[in-house]
Design a protein around this motif. Structure first.
Motif, PDB file in Angstrom:
ATOM      1  N   LYS A  13       0.839  -1.211   0.000  1.00 31.49           N
ATOM      2  CA  LYS A  13       0.000   0.000   0.000  1.00 31.49           C
ATOM      3  C   LYS A  13       0.868   1.252   0.000  1.00 31.49           C
ATOM      4  CE  LYS A  13      -3.705   2.352   2.515  1.00 31.49           C
ATOM      5  NZ  LYS A  13      -4.562   2.357   3.732  1.00 31.49           N
ATOM      6  N   LYS A  14       1.944   1.215   0.776  1.00 29.55           N
ATOM      7  CA  LYS A  14       2.831   2.379   0.838  1.00 29.55           C
ATOM      8  C   LYS A  14       3.449   2.666  -0.528  1.00 29.55           C
ATOM      9  CE  LYS A  14       6.716   4.386   3.339  1.00 29.55           C
ATOM     10  NZ  LYS A  14       5.993   5.407   4.092  1.00 29.55           N
ATOM     11  N   THR A  17       0.542   3.793  -3.054  1.00 29.01           N
ATOM     12  CA  THR A  17      -0.320   4.963  -2.862  1.00 29.01           C
ATOM     13  C   THR A  17       0.373   6.198  -2.297  1.00 29.01           C
ATOM     14  OG1 THR A  17      -0.978   4.291  -0.612  1.00 29.01           O
ATOM     15  CG2 THR A  17      -2.281   3.431  -2.449  1.00 29.01           C
ATOM     16  N   GLU A  18       1.512   6.034  -1.622  1.00 28.13           N
ATOM     17  CA  GLU A  18       2.125   7.190  -0.975  1.00 28.13           C
ATOM     18  C   GLU A  18       3.141   7.872  -1.897  1.00 28.13           C
ATOM     19  OE1 GLU A  18       3.574   6.609   2.984  1.00 28.13           O
ATOM     20  OE2 GLU A  18       1.846   5.405   3.583  1.00 28.13           O
ATOM     21  N   GLN A  19       3.406   9.130  -1.605  1.00 26.33           N
ATOM     22  CA  GLN A  19       4.399   9.881  -2.367  1.00 26.33           C
ATOM     23  C   GLN A  19       5.792   9.657  -1.772  1.00 26.33           C
ATOM     24  OE1 GLN A  19       2.814  13.895  -2.224  1.00 26.33           O
ATOM     25  NE2 GLN A  19       1.836  13.637  -4.213  1.00 26.33           N
ATOM     26  N   GLU A  72       8.454   9.217   5.518  1.00 20.70           N
ATOM     27  CA  GLU A  72       7.618  10.349   5.105  1.00 20.70           C
ATOM     28  C   GLU A  72       7.970  10.816   3.697  1.00 20.70           C
ATOM     29  OE1 GLU A  72       7.787  13.472   7.965  1.00 20.70           O
ATOM     30  OE2 GLU A  72       6.977  12.233   9.588  1.00 20.70           O
ATOM     31  N   LEU A  75      10.137   6.178   0.166  1.00 17.81           N
ATOM     32  CA  LEU A  75       9.237   5.022   0.135  1.00 17.81           C
ATOM     33  C   LEU A  75       9.981   3.729   0.427  1.00 17.81           C
ATOM     34  CD1 LEU A  75       7.009   5.567  -3.049  1.00 17.81           C
ATOM     35  CD2 LEU A  75       6.378   5.917  -0.651  1.00 17.81           C
ATOM     36  N   LYS A 300       6.938  13.855  -6.871  1.00 22.71           N
ATOM     37  CA  LYS A 300       5.524  14.096  -6.551  1.00 22.71           C
ATOM     38  C   LYS A 300       4.674  14.407  -7.765  1.00 22.71           C
ATOM     39  CE  LYS A 300       5.743  17.281  -3.332  1.00 22.71           C
ATOM     40  NZ  LYS A 300       5.302  18.182  -2.220  1.00 22.71           N
TER      41      LYS A 300
END
Length: 301
Positions: A13-14, A17-19, A72, A75, A300
């Protein structure tokens, strides 16, 4: 400590979906002396491989344990096998990355490159790959990375690279790990754009032959045409497409990553550019934080 299904799902998931970006901290025996030299450690300061690997591990430890190196903005991190056998602050390297930093651990599994043939360099055989993959699973690694190199727009060579990459990727998938497939194109190739066109076609064909549940990542050279790999990025079998810096400066590489929508960085030398063993902790942290912020922002877009 192999990953539980819930931990694997959290890592997936990280990454999905994460930046953020992926830190490539996987310099191997051939590239380590150069990495140390750029870090301010001359070859005269070590006399054998063991000392060399101790020094580069100190460099990696200084990076990953730094307070600005966290999930943060980062990734994942790609480790060299020698690092997998070591510790960060008393914890096994892969477990430290996830448990303390929320950074997803990957492992470089290739053993280097063959001599050039058909204008490409395939990967050398990986005779004990299953044992290495079992170790990676046991250590809590999420995925792997393996690199080939393309020099010219040779259809046979490029097909050979992709075929080898996907054959090994399926072996990695069978162990429950996510492979990063890395068919690098030399940024100085006089046929770079043509090679990119052949590579994309070969990648899409191979991706279309995967089963629905066989998910991979791709690591590619930054393309001459912005958003060139959009079809790969949007493919149902691709979790993420990441870019190598490939010899570009960090500024050049960041500019190119930012111009490619939904592609993220996976930098090695461009990440550590400007870091030095001689820096104070304060100066080191300042330089590292700036590098991480710049690469994060580029990733990003």
């Amino acid at each position: 400590m192999s990953l539980s299904d819930s931990t694997m799902a959290s890592m997936l998931k990280k990454v999905t979906t994460e930046q953020g970006f992926i830190a490539a901290l996987d310099q191997s025996g051939g590239s380590t002396p150069k990495a140390l030299a750029l870090y301010g450690i001359d070859s005269s300061e070590f006399s054998n491989d063991e000392q060399m690997y101790d020094l580069v591990h100190q460099m990696r430890t200084r990076i990953v344990t730094n307070p600005v190196f966290t999930g943060e903005r980062v990734l994942g991190a790609i480790l060299f096998e020698n690092t997998l056998d070591r510790e960060f602050l008393g914890q096994s390297a892969a477990q430290y990355l996830w448990q303390e930093k929320q950074v997803v651990p990957f492992l470089k599994v290739d053993k280097g490159l063959c001599d050039e043939k058909n204008d490409v360099q395939l990967m050398k055989d990986i005779p004990a790959l299953d044992l290495l993959l079992d170790k990676a699973v046991e250590q809590g690694v999420f995925g792997t990375k393996m690199r080939s190199v393309i020099k010219l727009a040779n259809p046979q060579g490029i097909d050979d690279v992709v075929a080898q990459q996907f054959t090994i990727a399926k072996q990695i998938l069978a162990k429950g790990l996510i492979p990063i497939i890395e068919p690098e194109i030399d940024i100085n190739s006089p046929e770079k754009a043509a090679a990119e066109s052949l590579l994309k076609s070969a990648l899409l064909k191979a991706l279309n032959n995967l089963a629905n549940n066989q998910k991979v990542m791709l690591k590619v050279t930054l393309p001459d045409t912005d958003n060139f790999y959009a079809e790969c990025i949007n493919h149902q079998n691709v979790i993420k497409v990441v870019a190598l810096s490939g010899g570009y400066t960090r500024e050049q590489a960041n500019e190119k990553v930012a111009a490619n929508h939904n592609m993220i960085a996976s930098f090695s030398r461009a990440l550590t550019q400007g870091l030095s063993a001689k820096q104070s902790d304060e100066a080191f942290t300042k330089v590292l934080n700036l590098a991480i912020e710049d690469i994060f922002n580029a990733s990003k877009t």
